[in-house]
Design a protein around this motif. Structure first.
Motif, PDB file in Angstrom:
ATOM      1  N   UNK A   1       0.897  -1.213   0.110  1.00  2.73           N
ATOM      2  CA  UNK A   1      -0.177  -0.093  -0.059  1.00  2.73           C
ATOM      3  C   UNK A   1       0.963   1.169  -0.188  1.00  2.73           C
ATOM      4  N   UNK A   2       2.051   1.259   0.707  1.00  3.44           N
ATOM      5  CA  UNK A   2       2.821   2.390   0.969  1.00  3.44           C
ATOM      6  C   UNK A   2       3.500   2.678  -0.468  1.00  3.44           C
ATOM      7  N   UNK A   3       3.723   1.531  -1.238  1.00  5.70           N
ATOM      8  CA  UNK A   3       4.406   1.539  -2.530  1.00  5.70           C
ATOM      9  C   UNK A   3       3.464   2.305  -3.579  1.00  5.70           C
ATOM     10  N   UNK A   4       2.262   2.039  -3.561  1.00  5.09           N
ATOM     11  CA  UNK A   4       1.151   2.800  -4.352  1.00  5.09           C
ATOM     12  C   UNK A   4       0.925   4.318  -4.038  1.00  5.09           C
ATOM     13  N   UNK A   5       1.023   4.605  -2.424  1.00  5.04           N
ATOM     14  CA  UNK A   5       0.904   5.800  -2.265  1.00  5.04           C
ATOM     15  C   UNK A   5       1.962   6.787  -2.540  1.00  5.04           C
ATOM     16  N   UNK A   6       3.137   6.229  -2.394  1.00  2.00           N
ATOM     17  CA  UNK A   6       4.498   6.870  -2.597  1.00  2.00           C
ATOM     18  C   UNK A   6       4.743   7.066  -4.148  1.00  2.00           C
ATOM     19  N   UNK A   7       4.280   6.171  -4.912  1.00  2.00           N
ATOM     20  CA  UNK A   7       4.337   6.363  -6.394  1.00  2.00           C
ATOM     21  C   UNK A   7       3.427   7.469  -6.829  1.00  2.00           C
ATOM     22  N   UNK A   8       2.262   7.612  -6.294  1.00  2.00           N
ATOM     23  CA  UNK A   8       1.213   8.673  -6.516  1.00  2.00           C
ATOM     24  C   UNK A   8       1.585   9.966  -6.011  1.00  2.00           C
ATOM     25  N   UNK A   9       2.225   9.918  -4.862  1.00  3.90           N
ATOM     26  CA  UNK A   9       2.445  11.288  -4.214  1.00  3.90           C
ATOM     27  C   UNK A   9       3.671  11.335  -3.746  1.00  3.90           C
ATOM     28  N   UNK A  10       4.930  11.207  -4.592  1.00  2.80           N
ATOM     29  CA  UNK A  10       6.194  11.125  -4.511  1.00  2.80           C
ATOM     30  C   UNK A  10       6.766  12.378  -3.490  1.00  2.80           C
ATOM     31  N   UNK A  11       6.047  13.547  -3.232  1.00  2.50           N
ATOM     32  CA  UNK A  11       6.528  14.416  -2.453  1.00  2.50           C
ATOM     33  C   UNK A  11       6.113  14.570  -0.924  1.00  2.50           C
ATOM     34  N   UNK A  12       5.041  13.477  -0.927  1.00  2.00           N
ATOM     35  CA  UNK A  12       4.666  13.367   0.380  1.00  2.00           C
ATOM     36  C   UNK A  12       5.765  12.636   1.360  1.00  2.00           C
ATOM     37  N   UNK A  13       6.077  13.021   2.593  1.00  2.29           N
ATOM     38  CA  UNK A  13       6.968  12.526   3.432  1.00  2.29           C
ATOM     39  C   UNK A  13       5.812  11.318   4.100  1.00  2.29           C
ATOM     40  N   UNK A  14       6.341  10.140   4.269  1.00  3.97           N
ATOM     41  CA  UNK A  14       5.666   9.043   4.669  1.00  3.97           C
ATOM     42  C   UNK A  14       6.576   8.235   5.753  1.00  3.97           C
ATOM     43  N   UNK A  15       5.806   7.788   6.792  1.00  4.59           N
ATOM     44  CA  UNK A  15       6.127   7.231   8.100  1.00  4.59           C
ATOM     45  C   UNK A  15       5.422   5.710   8.036  1.00  4.59           C
ATOM     46  N   UNK A  16       6.430   4.802   7.924  1.00  7.15           N
ATOM     47  CA  UNK A  16       5.567   3.533   7.705  1.00  7.15           C
ATOM     48  C   UNK A  16       5.921   2.694   9.269  1.00  7.15           C
ATOM     49  N   UNK A  17       4.784   1.907   9.813  1.00 10.22           N
ATOM     50  CA  UNK A  17       4.975   1.373  10.896  1.00 10.22           C
ATOM     51  C   UNK A  17       4.632  -0.189  10.713  1.00 10.22           C
ATOM     52  N   UNK A  18       5.760  -1.020  11.068  1.00 14.85           N
ATOM     53  CA  UNK A  18       5.329  -2.434  10.761  1.00 14.85           C
ATOM     54  C   UNK A  18       5.548  -3.256  12.259  1.00 14.85           C
ATOM     55  N   UNK A  19       4.153  -3.892  12.578  1.00 16.94           N
ATOM     56  CA  UNK A  19       3.824  -4.159  13.868  1.00 16.94           C
ATOM     57  C   UNK A  19       4.115  -5.708  13.647  1.00 16.94           C
ATOM     58  N   UNK A  20       5.355  -5.990  13.185  1.00 15.87           N
ATOM     59  CA  UNK A  20       5.389  -7.453  12.928  1.00 15.87           C
ATOM     60  C   UNK A  20       5.697  -8.319  14.144  1.00 15.87           C
ATOM     61  N   UNK A  21       6.045  -7.851  15.130  1.00 17.59           N
ATOM     62  CA  UNK A  21       6.020  -8.686  16.661  1.00 17.59           C
ATOM     63  C   UNK A  21       4.697  -9.144  16.848  1.00 17.59           C
ATOM     64  N   UNK A  22       3.639  -8.552  16.266  1.00 15.51           N
ATOM     65  CA  UNK A  22       2.291  -8.940  16.720  1.00 15.51           C
ATOM     66  C   UNK A  22       1.568  -9.610  15.462  1.00 15.51           C
ATOM     67  N   UNK A  23       2.240  -9.913  14.401  1.00 14.44           N
ATOM     68  CA  UNK A  23       1.705 -10.383  13.162  1.00 14.44           C
ATOM     69  C   UNK A  23       1.611 -11.846  13.507  1.00 14.44           C
ATOM     70  N   UNK A  24       0.258 -12.639  13.010  1.00 14.27           N
ATOM     71  CA  UNK A  24      -0.636 -11.902  12.127  1.00 14.27           C
ATOM     72  C   UNK A  24      -1.604 -11.403  12.964  1.00 14.27           C
ATOM     73  N   UNK A  25      -2.402 -10.366  12.664  1.00  9.63           N
ATOM     74  CA  UNK A  25      -3.699  -9.845  13.334  1.00  9.63           C
ATOM     75  C   UNK A  25      -4.663 -10.688  13.253  1.00  9.63           C
ATOM     76  N   UNK A  26      -4.757 -11.116  11.904  1.00  2.00           N
ATOM     77  CA  UNK A  26      -6.081 -12.067  11.569  1.00  2.00           C
ATOM     78  C   UNK A  26      -6.538 -13.429  12.515  1.00  2.00           C
ATOM     79  N   UNK A  27      -5.675 -13.769  13.346  1.00  2.00           N
ATOM     80  CA  UNK A  27      -5.979 -14.688  14.555  1.00  2.00           C
ATOM     81  C   UNK A  27      -6.343 -14.061  15.704  1.00  2.00           C
TER      82      UNK A  27
END
Length: 259
Positions: free
Chosen positions: A20-46
């Motif tokens: 999702x970040x990649x799609x946003x970054x490609x469309x809006x390259x001038x926007x600063x983005x901060x991405x947070x990966x909560x991998x310690x608690x993945x997966x949320x689905x369970x």
């Protein structure tokens, strides 16, 4: 509208939301983005709805401390289980990600589509409300047990992944689907594998472009775009930064931090 140079915050249960970040970054390259990966608690689905809400609030507060002007919930499970609570609690616009069922149903010739998602998404009230609108189409739901964890472990091309995908997709192929909806932001990383299994006529749909366009719309209407030159994104993870660095092809700063 005045410009607004505050960053866009994006969070997911792990590395999958980088699609999702990649799609946003490609469309809006001038926007600063901060991405947070909560991998310690993945997966949320369970996890339970209460756990998903608590984790989503924790992630939101981390990003608000970074002065984010908008937060993208780049996780289907978190969106379907927690986004209403987030919008009630915090005074910042939220953009969620839901399975892109509408375009699949609209364009399906067989009126049979498949959806590959997490248990948390398929069990959610929001998902059931969505599919109730499309009673003329047969929607074959498949929980992608084990897929998120393999992706988080950097095992996208492993024999176990191939075996799981075959077991999940073969019944859909036999049922004559002509669209496969990917209902988890991790799953676009499996598209090359999935294409090897699906017949060519079956279209694959994910939500990345739709989320990017909605982000652009909210910035235009309510918040303002960045006036800065192209800026460097920042990525945070709370475990195993190696996998996140690899999925980003070692192009960007990745900070491993407990949160």
């Amino acid at each position: 509208m005045n410009s607004n140079n505050q960053p866009i915050g994006i969070f997911d249960s792990g590395i999958g939301g980088t699609s999702i970040w990649s799609a946003i970054h490609q469309l809006l390259p001038n926007e600063k983005t901060i991405y947070l990966a909560d991998s310690k608690n993945a997966p949320y689905g369970q996890k339970s709805k209460e756990e998903i809400i608590a984790l989503s609030m924790k992630n939101t507060e981390f990003l608000l401390e970074m002065n984010c002007k908008l937060i993208v919930v780049a996780c289907n499970t978190a969106t379907t289980n927690a986004i209403q609570e987030l919008r009630l609690k915090y005074d910042v616009p939220f953009i969620g990600i839901e399975p892109a069922i509408k375009p699949a149903v609209t364009n399906s010739k067989t009126q049979i589509i498949g959806i590959l998602a997490t248990q948390g998404t398929l069990n959610s009230e929001l998902f059931h409300k969505t599919i109730a609108k499309y009673q003329d189409t047969q929607i074959i739901e498949q929980v992608g047990h084990g897929l998120v964890q393999l992706i988080e472990n950097g095992e996208i091309n492993s024999p176990e992944m191939t075996q799981l995908l075959h077991s999940y997709l073969t019944p859909m192929i036999k049922a004559n689907i002509d669209y496969l909806v990917l209902g988890c932001s991790h799953f676009p990383y499996l598209i090359p594998q999935i294409k090897k299994i699906l017949p060519e006529h079956i279209q694959i749909i994910d939500s990345g472009q739709a989320v990017a366009k909605q982000t652009q719309k909210i910035l235009a209407e309510r918040i303002g775009f960045s006036s800065a030159e192209k800026t460097e994104p920042i990525f945070y993870t709370n475990i195993n930064s190696k996998v996140l660095k690899e999925i980003l092809e070692n192009k960007y700063t990745v900070i491993e931090k407990d949160f």
